[in-house]
Enzyme design. Structure first.
Site, PDB file in Angstrom:
ATOM      1  N   CYS A 133       4.341 -10.909  44.591  1.00 62.49           N
ATOM      2  CA  CYS A 133       4.104 -12.131  45.365  1.00 62.49           C
ATOM      3  C   CYS A 133       3.425 -13.199  44.505  1.00 62.49           C
ATOM      4  O   CYS A 133       3.560 -13.210  43.277  1.00 62.49           O
ATOM      5  CB  CYS A 133       3.316 -11.826  46.639  1.00 62.49           C
ATOM      6  SG  CYS A 133       3.442 -13.142  47.886  1.00 62.49           S
ATOM      7  N   ASP A 202      -4.767 -10.258  51.211  1.00 61.05           N
ATOM      8  CA  ASP A 202      -4.971 -11.137  52.366  1.00 61.05           C
ATOM      9  C   ASP A 202      -6.161 -10.673  53.179  1.00 61.05           C
ATOM     10  O   ASP A 202      -6.872 -11.479  53.769  1.00 61.05           O
ATOM     11  CB  ASP A 202      -3.697 -11.178  53.202  1.00 61.05           C
ATOM     12  CG  ASP A 202      -2.579 -11.870  52.441  1.00 61.05           C
ATOM     13  OD1 ASP A 202      -2.397 -13.078  52.620  1.00 61.05           O
ATOM     14  OD2 ASP A 202      -1.940 -11.202  51.607  1.00 61.05           O
TER      15      ASP A 202
HETATM   16  O1  LIG Z   1      -5.637 -16.125  48.059  1.00 57.06           O
HETATM   17  P1  LIG Z   1      -4.533 -15.862  47.095  1.00 57.06           P
HETATM   18  O2  LIG Z   1      -4.964 -14.934  45.988  1.00 57.06           O
HETATM   19  O3  LIG Z   1      -3.896 -17.141  46.564  1.00 57.06           O
HETATM   20  O4  LIG Z   1      -3.329 -15.132  47.882  1.00 57.06           O
HETATM   21  C1  LIG Z   1      -3.541 -13.876  48.469  1.00 57.06           C
HETATM   22  C2  LIG Z   1      -2.309 -13.392  49.163  1.00 57.06           C
HETATM   23  O5  LIG Z   1      -1.811 -14.382  50.060  1.00 57.06           O
HETATM   24  C3  LIG Z   1      -0.385 -14.303  50.080  1.00 57.06           C
HETATM   25  O6  LIG Z   1       0.079 -14.248  51.406  1.00 57.06           O
HETATM   26  P2  LIG Z   1       1.026 -15.418  52.023  1.00 57.06           P
HETATM   27  O7  LIG Z   1       1.924 -15.918  50.932  1.00 57.06           O
HETATM   28  O8  LIG Z   1       0.110 -16.482  52.583  1.00 57.06           O
HETATM   29  O9  LIG Z   1       1.815 -14.742  53.126  1.00 57.06           O
HETATM   30  C4  LIG Z   1      -0.001 -13.084  49.263  1.00 57.06           C
HETATM   31  O10 LIG Z   1       0.070 -11.894  50.027  1.00 57.06           O
HETATM   32  C5  LIG Z   1      -1.131 -13.064  48.263  1.00 57.06           C
HETATM   33  O11 LIG Z   1      -1.286 -11.826  47.586  1.00 57.06           O
END
Ligand SMILES: O=P(O)(O)OC[C@H]1O[C@H](OP(=O)(O)O)[C@H](O)[C@@H]1O
EC number: 5.3.1.29
Length: 321
Positions: A133, A202
Site C-alpha cells: 500500500c 491504520d
Molecule cells: O498514516 P500513513 O502511514 O500515511 O498510512 C497508514 C495506512 O493508511 C492507509 O489506509 P487508506 O489508504 O487510508 O485506506 C494504508 O493502509 C496505510 O498503511
C-alpha cells in the site's frame, strides 16, 4: 441561525466527503485533515453563544468521525482538539480550538520525522525493502535512511483494489530509489530478495495486532515463513485506546465497484454475484517484529504499556456529549 441547525461549516462537509471518497487518505493524512477542518469550523463559526459554538464543533467532529471506521488516527485527532477547546467566550473558544488544532498538526509532522529516524536505524546500507500500500509513516523511514546516505532498494506491491502501491512507487522514484513494482500475487516469490517488509498501520490494538491495508496479514505470514522481518511504522496516534477495554476494530467494507471495474466481464451481468471488499485486515502480533513509533520501537506485545501511558485506561467520545 436556528437552534436545530448544526451549523457545520462547508469546509468541514467537503473534508468529510473527501475522506469518505478517499480523495484524502492514509491514516496520518486523514488525522491532519480532520484537525484542519475543526480549526476551520472554529474560524468560520457564526455561533453567538459558547454553548452554540461547542454544539457546532461537536457536530463537525461527528460528521468527520462517521466517514471511515478503521483508522483510529481520526477519532484520536478529534478527541485531542476537542479536549483543548477552552474558554468562557466564543472568541476564547475559537482561539483555543484553532491553537489546539495547529499544535496537533505540528506534532504530527514532528512525530513522523522522529519515527522516520528511528525506523531508519533498522535499515542497513544496500537493503531491499518490500512495501504494501502507501504509508507516509513507512516512507518516512526509507527517506530518513536515504538522508543518512544509505542506499535502499524497494519491491513495491501494487496493492489491489485501489493500487495504492503505485503512489509508493512514484514517490520512491522521485527520490531515485530503484523500484521493482510487482502484482500482489508475486509477493512470496520476491520475498527471497527482500531484507525487510515495511508497512504502515491504520490502527494498532492493545495486544499488538496491526490493522492495515488488506493483504498485510498474508504478507506477514509469508515473510515469517521466508525469515524476512516485518516492521510496522506507526505514529502513536495509530494506537487504538478502546482496544484496551476489549473493543474490536471495525474493518471498513468498501464498494464492490473498487473490485469490479466497469469493463470487467463479471460487472453486474450476474445479479447473484457476491463481491466483498474489506479495506483492511488484522495481522496477529506474532508475525510482527517491531512497531516503530516516534517514542521508540517496540515488540508488538509491549505496545499496551505505551498505550496506557498515553491514553490512560479510558476514552470518551466528546462529539457525543
Ligand atoms: O498514516 P500513513 O502511514 O500515511 O498510512 C497508514 C495506512 O493508511 C492507509 O489506509 P487508506 O489508504 O487510508 O485506506 C494504508 O493502509 C496505510 O498503511
Amino acid at each position: 441561525m436556528a437552534d436545530d441547525d448544526p451549523g457545520v461549516a462547508p469546509t468541514v462537509e467537503s473534508t468529510a466527503e473527501d475522506i469518505a471518497a478517499m480523495r484524502i487518505r492514509g491514516a496520518a493524512t486523514i488525522a491532519d485533515a480532520a484537525a484542519a477542518a475543526l480549526a476551520s469550523q472554529a474560524d468560520r463559526s457564526e455561533a453567538e453563544t459558547p454553548a452554540a459554538f461547542r454544539r457546532q464543533l461537536r457536530a463537525a467532529a461527528k460528521s468527520l468521525y462517521e466517514t471511515r471506521p478503521t483508522a483510529v488516527s481520526l477519532p484520536n485527532a478529534l478527541r485531542y482538539v476537542l479536549r483543548g477547546t477552552d474558554g468562557e467566550t466564543v472568541a476564547d473558544l475559537r482561539k483555543s480550538t484553532i491553537a489546539r488544532a495547529e499544535a496537533f498538526r505540528r506534532d504530527l509532522d514532528q512525530a513522523q520525522d522522529k519515527l522516520g529516524e528511528i525506523g531508519a536505524n533498522r535499515l542497513r546500507d544496500g537493503d531491499i525493502v518490500m512495501t504494501h500500500c502507501h504509508s507516509t509513516d513507512a516512507l518516512s523511514c526509507i527517506e530518513a535512511a536515504l538522508d543518512a546516505g544509505k542506499e535502499i532498494e524497494a519491491i513495491v506491491k501494487e496493492t489491489r483494489p485501489r493500487k495504492q502501491g503505485h503512489i509508493t512507487a512514484r514517490q520512491l522514484r522521485e527520490r531515485d530509489v530503484p523500484v521493482t513494482l510487482i502484482v500482489d500475487n508475486a509477493a512470496r516469490r520476491y520475498l527471497d530478495r527482500a531484507d525487510h517488509v515495511l508497512v504502515g498501520a491504520d490502527s494498532i490494538a492493545a495486544d499488538g495486532s496491526v490493522v492495515n491495508k488488506v493483504g498485510t496479514s498474508g504478507l506477514a505470514v509469508n515473510a515469517r515463513e521466508r525469515g524476512v522481518p516485518v516492521m510496522v511504522a506507526a505514529q502513536t496516534i495509530k494506537l487504538h485506546p478502546d482496544t484496551m477495554t476489549g473493543h474490536t476494530v471495525e474493518i471498513e467494507m468498501r464498494d464492490e465497484r473498487e473490485v469490479l471495474a466497469a469493463e470487467d466481464d463479471l460487472d453486474d451481468a450476474d445479479d447473484g454475484l457476491v463481491v466483498e471488499n474489506p479495506a483492511f485486515d488484522v495481522t496477529p502480533p506474532r508475525y510482527v517484529d517491531a512497531i516503530v513509533t516516534e517514542r521508540g520501537q517496540f515488540p508488538p506485545e509491549s505496545i499496551v504499556t505505551l498505550m496506557r501511558e498515553l491514553f490512560g485506561e479510558t476514552t470518551d467520545e466528546p462529539w457525543e456529549a
